[in-house]
Design an enzyme around this catalytic site. Structure first.
Site, mmCIF file in Angstrom:
data_model
loop_
_atom_site.group_PDB
_atom_site.id
_atom_site.type_symbol
_atom_site.label_atom_id
_atom_site.label_comp_id
_atom_site.label_asym_id
_atom_site.label_seq_id
_atom_site.Cartn_x
_atom_site.Cartn_y
_atom_site.Cartn_z
ATOM 1 N N PHE A 34 0.841 -1.207 0.000
ATOM 2 C CA PHE A 34 0.000 0.000 0.000
ATOM 3 C C PHE A 34 0.875 1.256 0.000
ATOM 4 C CE2 PHE A 34 -2.340 3.271 2.487
ATOM 5 C CZ PHE A 34 -3.315 3.542 1.541
ATOM 6 N N GLN A 35 0.576 2.172 -0.875
ATOM 7 C CA GLN A 35 1.310 3.430 -1.034
ATOM 8 C C GLN A 35 2.798 3.207 -1.298
ATOM 9 O OE1 GLN A 35 0.153 6.193 2.154
ATOM 10 N NE2 GLN A 35 -1.490 6.926 0.830
ATOM 11 N N MET A 57 -0.313 32.521 -23.108
ATOM 12 C CA MET A 57 0.822 32.282 -24.000
ATOM 13 C C MET A 57 0.460 31.257 -25.071
ATOM 14 S SD MET A 57 3.758 33.364 -24.707
ATOM 15 C CE MET A 57 4.931 33.972 -23.505
#
Lengths: 572, 160
Positions: free
Chosen positions: A111-112, A486
């Site tokens: 996880f993560q 731009m």
């Protein structure tokens, strides 16, 4: 006595003199956050990890110190990547600490979990995964050393959870031993002499200075040498502030420095670009011949012999082949050239230089940087000029990216180094606000202004609440033209006005938004409102967001179309 | 132009990836790459072969030198050096072709390292030209599989 990895982390930061960390907690890094209460370090809680990286970057650019950010693993770490790449492109000293899953889980799609060391390998100066707490102090010592020495840059240190939970004896290495890292700081004497011989005989010299002049604090040496040789000076976007664009005359009025050419390149001044194209010696100092500067490389400075000082050998002859390369620190090289110039001053230098400076004066008068502020509708250039007029000399200006950035470069006349913080190399929209917060955290009493566009401010606008919470009174001046300006300008010029996906007719009400964040919101819709609104903003001690309704179709000129020589400018 | 470059690096995780990433990130191609530990503990030697003109090669060498884990870069352009590659070649070897295969092996000072009823596996060491030549000759008989190591190179020792 044994310390945990988390305790060692703070001991190391103390040794490195770190005052502020910009960060965001998470599971993998919680032990460090838990330990934080025992250490007198200021932590600024951001709202997005990209903001933390840009704040550390802004802090570093404004102070010259190493900026530090701390985030958790996985998405926390990946959210910093844009900030890391921004710092890498502009050589900003930064150390990024990322949490990581415990070492036994690495590679298991925990996880993560993300391979942040792998992801950031191409956009860091160096990076580390610390697998043993015994290595932690050494790695942190090396990370700071690498970040700030040679050509500075971001260094990432990935901290697995079990490493920061483990314990070991704390020993902070006195010295760093890296066999493969020996930056050449002292310039080669022979090359310095060759450069001096060439500079001495130049008829039409131009100094072209980049961010390296600011990084190495070589601005005084640059000014001295340029004045001694009566050589005109242009800088890159990153070099703005490295040479005083304006000085005070006898009456105390601010006038352009007689040797100042303005910025060169795609949106450079006519005189700077023409001077480079016609010079006989181009002296590049801490600049890397970026394509936004050179235009068509084969046609760049065609009549010039080129001298190039850079601490990074890879920058030399990468884009433009140079005649006299000098690897080394800009300040040291310029000091040595100044010594030579002092020993054998050029006779009649004023007389020799007159025709060249007269030619430059003519170019300046033929095509000055100009716009016309009508009675109706605010010109964005007018806002920038007013900011310049009203801001103190030591005000720090950050920008977002796009037209706002170029108008700032053109119409704000920077006189001091480290007063313009802008994403030059990567061109990161969303940089300006968090960078301003980072700079304001370093200098609470200075005026810090982010010149923004309505498009780019929305990329990290959530950091307004960070400014409010931490009482950092940054001012955001939004040049609101209801466009991604731009890109729209490119569509106008090169894509037959097909304004596809650049119209921002559904933007938030920035005044109400500022109010919602607890900041002050102001608006100017007429030219006569610009100055009072700015005065009000600058006198308040709270964060302010000002919404300037500017002409929607105003363009940035001059402009060199991509792939053209820099003398082939569109001037209107 | 083809160039051989030697890179002495710290033997740490990720170093090879840094070197290879430098090439891919800048659009340079690696033709062959070998890496193994040296006699000095903690150091590995990478030998790589790349293509490019002088300008590209200059950049490659500078960029390699810039990597923190790189101890030394050996640019073999202007020095005498020895380079060798090893190849394992599995070739069809039936009753009527075995003698020919062995003759070729003998001529190239190669070695048969595995034999089966229908195949020989041959080990050959040499420079690029030699490996190409033996592959060409054996190819006429029937090459089934080839594994090449890529080049290893060292500068020649000074004679005096």
């Amino acid at each position: 006595m044994k310390l945990t990895g988390a305790q060692i982390f703070f001991e190391c930061l103390k040794k490195e003199g770190v005052e502020i960390i910009f960060g965001f907690p998470g599971g993998a890094i919680l032990d460090i956050y838990h330990e934080m209460r025992n250490h007198p370090i200021r932590h600024i809680l951001v709202r997005h990890e990209q903001g933390a990286a840009h704040m550390a970057d802004g802090y570093a650019r404004a102070t010259g110190k190493v900026g530090v950010c701390l985030v958790t693993s996985g998405p926390g770490a990946t959210n910093t990547v844009t900030g890391i790449a921004t710092a890498y492109m502009d050589s900003v000293p930064m150390v990024v600490f990322t949490g990581q899953v415990p070492t036994p889980l690495i590679g298991n799609d925990a996880f993560q979990e993300v391979d942040i060391v792998g992801i950031t390998r191409p956009c860091t100066k160096h990076n580390y995964l610390v697998k043993d707490v015994k290595d932690l102090a050494r790695v942190i010592r090396e990370a700071f050393y690498l970040a700030r020495t040679g050509r500075p840059g971001p260094v990432l240190v990935d901290l697995p959870k079990d490493v920061i939970q483990s314990s070991t004896e704390f020993r902070y290495p006195k010295a760093v031993h890296l066999r493969g890292y020996r930056p050449t700081v002292d310039p080669h004497q022979g090359q310095i002499l060759r450069a001096w011989e060439l500079l001495k005989t130049a008829k039409r010299p131009v100094f072209y200075a980049g961010g390296g002049v600011i990084i190495s604090s070589a601005h005084k040496e640059l000014l001295r040498l340029a004045e001694r040789l009566r050589a005109p000076v242009t800088t890159t976007l990153m070099g703005l502030g490295g040479f005083p664009a304006v000085i005070k005359n006898d009456k105390g009025q601010r006038v352009l420095h007689p040797l100042w050419l303005g910025m060169l390149g795609m949106h450079g001044t006519f005189r700077a670009n023409m001077a480079v194209q016609n010079c006989d010696v181009l002296f590049a100092i801490g600049a890397r011949f970026d394509d936004r500067v050179t235009g068509k490389i084969s046609g760049f400075a065609p009549k010039a012999k080129i001298i190039h000082i850079d601490v990074d050998p890879t920058s030399i002859s990468k884009n433009v082949v140079v005649d006299i390369p000098i690897v080394g620190d800009c300040k040291k090289a310029l000091q040595q050239l100044n010594e030579l110039a002092g020993k054998e001053p050029i006779a009649n230098v004023d007389e020799i230089r007159t025709p060249w400076l007269e030619q430059i004066r003519q170019w300046r008068e033929t095509y000055p940087l100009a716009y016309k502020q009508e009675k109706e509708g605010i010109k964005p250039q007018f806002v920038v000029e007013k900011i310049f007029e009203l801001a103190a000399e030591d005000a720090i200006i950050t920008t977002e990216v796009g037209q706002n950035q170029m108008w700032t470069a053109q119409y704000f006349h920077f006189t001091k180094p480290r007063t313009l913080l802008t994403s030059g190399g990567l061109g990161t929209m969303g940089y300006g606000l968090p960078a301003a917060i980072g700079a304001q955290a370093a200098f609470p009493d200075r005026l810090v202004i982010d010149v923004a566009g309505d498009g780019s401010i929305q990329m990290n606008i959530q950091e307004m609440i960070t400014a409010v919470c931490h009482e950092l009174p940054v001012k955001v001046a939004i040049l609101n033209n209801r466009f991604l300006g731009m890109v729209r300008q490119w569509q106008e010029l090169f894509y037959s006005k097909n304004y596809c996906a650049t119209c921002l007719d559904a933007s938030p009400d920035f005044v109400k938004l500022a109010d919602a964040y607890g900041a002050v919101g102001l608006r100017a819709t007429k030219p006569e409102e610009v100055e009072p609104v700015l005065r009000e903003a600058f006198s308040t001690k709270r964060p302010v967001m000002i919404d300037f309704w500017v002409n929607p179709e105003e363009g940035v000129y001059p402009m060199v179309p991509a792939g053209k020589n820099i003398s082939e400018m569109l001037l209107v | 132009m083809r160039h051989t470059i030697g890179v002495l690096v710290e033997n740490q995780p990720g170093v090879l990836s840094r070197v290879a990433g430098l090439f891919s990130g800048r659009g340079f191609n690696i033709e062959s790459l070998t890496v193994a530990e040296t006699n000095e503990p903690g150091l590995s030697r990478i030998t790589l072969v790349t293509m490019g003109d002088q300008h590209i090669l200059e950049q490659i060498i500078k960029q390699l030198n810039k990597l923190i884990n790189v101890i030394k870069v050996y640019d073999f352009r202007d020095t005498e050096f020895v380079e060798r590659e090893m190849a394992l070649i599995k070739v069809r070897a039936e009753q009527h072709t075995r003698a020919e295969v062995l003759r070729i092996v003998d001529i190239f000072r190669a070695k048969v390292v595995d034999v089966s009823p229908h195949f020989y596996t041959i080990e050959v060491t040499g420079d690029d030209g030699k490996i190409q030549a033996i592959l060409e000759l054996l190819g006429q008989i029937g090459v089934v599989e080839v594994a090449r190591t890529g080049k290893a190179a060292l500068a020649r020792a000074k004679k005096h």
